[in-house]
Enzyme design. Structure first.
Site, mmCIF file in Angstrom:
data_model
loop_
_atom_site.group_PDB
_atom_site.id
_atom_site.type_symbol
_atom_site.label_atom_id
_atom_site.label_comp_id
_atom_site.label_asym_id
_atom_site.label_seq_id
_atom_site.Cartn_x
_atom_site.Cartn_y
_atom_site.Cartn_z
ATOM 1 N N ALA A 65 0.866 -1.176 0.000
ATOM 2 C CA ALA A 65 0.000 0.000 0.000
ATOM 3 C C ALA A 65 0.906 1.231 0.000
ATOM 4 O O ALA A 65 2.067 1.158 0.413
ATOM 5 C CB ALA A 65 -0.892 -0.018 1.230
ATOM 6 N N GLY A 108 0.545 -4.897 0.932
ATOM 7 C CA GLY A 108 -0.631 -4.947 0.072
ATOM 8 C C GLY A 108 -0.367 -5.630 -1.261
ATOM 9 O O GLY A 108 -1.290 -6.159 -1.882
ATOM 10 N N GLU A 111 -0.778 -9.170 -0.550
ATOM 11 C CA GLU A 111 -2.203 -9.376 -0.260
ATOM 12 C C GLU A 111 -3.044 -9.316 -1.537
ATOM 13 O O GLU A 111 -3.997 -10.079 -1.696
ATOM 14 C CB GLU A 111 -2.662 -8.324 0.757
ATOM 15 C CG GLU A 111 -1.984 -8.544 2.110
ATOM 16 C CD GLU A 111 -2.147 -7.361 3.062
ATOM 17 O OE1 GLU A 111 -1.705 -6.249 2.702
ATOM 18 O OE2 GLU A 111 -2.698 -7.544 4.151
ATOM 19 N N GLU A 131 4.622 -4.914 7.224
ATOM 20 C CA GLU A 131 3.911 -3.816 7.906
ATOM 21 C C GLU A 131 4.431 -3.573 9.316
ATOM 22 O O GLU A 131 4.420 -2.443 9.805
ATOM 23 C CB GLU A 131 2.406 -4.101 7.948
ATOM 24 C CG GLU A 131 1.713 -4.045 6.590
ATOM 25 C CD GLU A 131 1.716 -5.358 5.830
ATOM 26 O OE1 GLU A 131 2.474 -6.286 6.203
ATOM 27 O OE2 GLU A 131 0.967 -5.457 4.844
HETATM 28 N N1 CAA Z 1 4.647 3.190 -0.710
HETATM 29 C C1 CAA Z 1 5.051 4.332 -1.290
HETATM 30 N N2 CAA Z 1 6.204 4.457 -1.984
HETATM 31 C C2 CAA Z 1 6.956 3.350 -2.109
HETATM 32 C C3 CAA Z 1 6.598 2.122 -1.534
HETATM 33 C C4 CAA Z 1 5.370 2.049 -0.824
HETATM 34 N N3 CAA Z 1 4.915 0.920 -0.283
HETATM 35 N N4 CAA Z 1 7.568 1.212 -1.823
HETATM 36 C C5 CAA Z 1 8.504 1.862 -2.549
HETATM 37 N N5 CAA Z 1 8.143 3.154 -2.717
HETATM 38 C C6 CAA Z 1 8.871 4.193 -3.429
HETATM 39 C C7 CAA Z 1 10.080 4.671 -2.631
HETATM 40 O O1 CAA Z 1 9.684 5.629 -1.675
HETATM 41 C C8 CAA Z 1 10.942 5.247 -3.728
HETATM 42 O O2 CAA Z 1 10.418 6.502 -4.072
HETATM 43 P P1 CAA Z 1 11.421 7.802 -4.165
HETATM 44 O O3 CAA Z 1 12.335 7.458 -5.311
HETATM 45 O O4 CAA Z 1 10.507 8.932 -4.444
HETATM 46 O O5 CAA Z 1 12.144 7.846 -2.858
HETATM 47 C C9 CAA Z 1 10.659 4.315 -4.914
HETATM 48 O O6 CAA Z 1 9.430 3.664 -4.623
HETATM 49 C C10 CAA Z 1 11.737 3.250 -5.084
HETATM 50 O O7 CAA Z 1 11.871 2.573 -3.844
HETATM 51 P P2 CAA Z 1 13.301 2.329 -3.151
HETATM 52 O O8 CAA Z 1 14.252 3.421 -3.490
HETATM 53 O O9 CAA Z 1 13.045 2.070 -1.690
HETATM 54 O O10 CAA Z 1 13.740 0.992 -3.907
HETATM 55 P P3 CAA Z 1 14.735 -0.156 -3.385
HETATM 56 O O11 CAA Z 1 14.982 -1.027 -4.551
HETATM 57 O O12 CAA Z 1 15.884 0.449 -2.662
HETATM 58 O O13 CAA Z 1 13.896 -0.964 -2.269
HETATM 59 C C11 CAA Z 1 11.922 -2.079 -1.398
HETATM 60 C C12 CAA Z 1 12.754 -1.722 -2.656
HETATM 61 C C13 CAA Z 1 12.680 -3.037 -0.499
HETATM 62 C C14 CAA Z 1 10.628 -2.758 -1.912
HETATM 63 C C15 CAA Z 1 11.580 -0.777 -0.630
HETATM 64 O O14 CAA Z 1 11.046 0.189 -1.537
HETATM 65 C C16 CAA Z 1 10.554 -0.948 0.469
HETATM 66 O O15 CAA Z 1 10.879 -1.465 1.522
HETATM 67 N N6 CAA Z 1 9.280 -0.521 0.222
HETATM 68 C C17 CAA Z 1 8.247 -0.566 1.231
HETATM 69 C C18 CAA Z 1 7.720 -1.975 1.436
HETATM 70 C C19 CAA Z 1 6.659 -1.981 2.489
HETATM 71 O O16 CAA Z 1 6.882 -1.670 3.639
HETATM 72 N N7 CAA Z 1 5.407 -2.374 2.100
HETATM 73 C C20 CAA Z 1 4.269 -2.438 2.992
HETATM 74 C C21 CAA Z 1 3.460 -1.195 2.904
HETATM 75 S S1 CAA Z 1 2.193 -1.129 4.131
HETATM 76 C C22 CAA Z 1 0.950 -2.053 3.544
HETATM 77 O O17 CAA Z 1 1.019 -2.607 2.470
HETATM 78 C C23 CAA Z 1 -0.264 -2.162 4.446
HETATM 79 C C24 CAA Z 1 -1.236 -3.211 4.068
HETATM 80 O O18 CAA Z 1 -1.423 -4.197 4.724
HETATM 81 C C25 CAA Z 1 -2.056 -3.082 2.886
#
Ligand code: CAA
Length: 257
Positions: A65, A108, A111, A131
């Protein structure tokens, strides 16, 4: 309909939805939700479509998400809008929906893949429910569906630690049906969906409904439900055709009735 966050096309009788927010690794914001659900519902109503594939990019199916959209949300906003509840509309699609997952399927994203009827994974796929690292928990079904897919121990470990599972572990654990080389994922998903779309559509829809019932019912109720649906299939012209074709040693010409 023009979409901003997804690409939508048909390939033969397969409807293909590609998540398309590459700069955000396909993070699922409210626009993506609105568009994925709308596109899937449109395919469900389109008589020329027999199965649907949802995919992302080679780097990310979806990295969760949208954290930036969620961060300022208050409890009362989340409660009053029943935040994430609209994703349930995807699980009411009656035609088969296949998730073709390459790269990250996190939070998400994992999911969303689990809301589909089955998951085909590329060998670079990574699944996780991170999360907990954000101070929250899964909110689009992860705590319930992941547990049913992989069992309590593994689901609990993944939700409590945020650890990712690679494609082979996901296959071993029953989360995905098969793993294919990343470069072949889309073609393979379209091939499988295309094969399903050749069968009798009402029979396919009844199979989907009946298998999904197994998650909601006791075994005795589920077996009775299966038998009743099976009995009803003898009212299909496609049942007569399918069995006649076998007897006459020719391929069946299903007419979806
Ligand atoms: N939401 C918003 N933006 C996101 C995102 C997310 N879930 N995941 C990645 N992005 C964005 C980053 O902020 C980044 O944007 P900027 O260039 O503007 O900074 C861009 O995508 C590229 O991401 P990274 O630079 O972090 O890429 P990476 O290759 O270094 O890492 C990754 C990849 C490990 C997937 C890392 O992006 C990450 O950890 N993302 C978040 C994963 C996460 O926590 N997901 C759960 C979200 S909560 C949820 O989903 C609740 C639910 O139950 C529905």
């Amino acid at each position: 309909m023009a979409y901003e966050t997804i690409l939508v096309e048909t390939r033969g009788r397969v409807g293909l939805i590609t998540l398309n927010r590459p700069k955000a690794l396909n993070a699922l914001n409210s626009k993506v939700l609105e568009e994925v659900v709308a596109a899937a519902e449109a395919f469900d109503e389109n008589a020329k479509v027999g199965a649907i594939v949802i995919t992302g990019s080679e780097k990310a199916f979806a990295a969760g998400a949208d954290i930036k959209e969620m961060q300022p949300k208050t409890y009362i906003e989340a409660y009053m809008e029943d935040f994430f509840a609209d994703w349930e509309r995807l699980t009411r699609i009656r035609k088969p929906v296949i998730a073709a997952v390459a790269g990250y399927a996190l939070g998400g994203g994992c999911e969303l893949a689990m809301m589909c009827d089955f998951i085909l994974a590329a060998d670079n796929a990574k699944f996780g429910q991170p999360e907990i690292t954000l101070g929250v928990m899964p909110g689009m079904g992860g705590s319930q569906r992941l547990t049913r897919f992989v069992g309590k121990s593994k689901a609990m470990e993944m939700c409590l630690t945020g650890r990712m599972m690679d494609a082979l572990e996901a296959e071993r654990s029953g989360l995905v049906s098969r793993v294919v080389p990343a470069g072949e994922l889309i073609e393979e998903a379209l091939k499988v969906a295309g094969k399903i779309a050749e069968f009798s559509l009402p029979a396919v829809m009844m199979v989907k409904e009946t298998v999904n019932r197994s998650y909601e019912m006791t075994l005795a109720e589920g077996l009775r439900f299966e038998r009743r649906v099976f009995h009803s299939m003898f009212a299909l012209a496609d049942q007569k055709e399918g069995m006649a074709a076998f007897t006459e040693k020719r391929s069946a010409q299903f007419r979806n009735r």
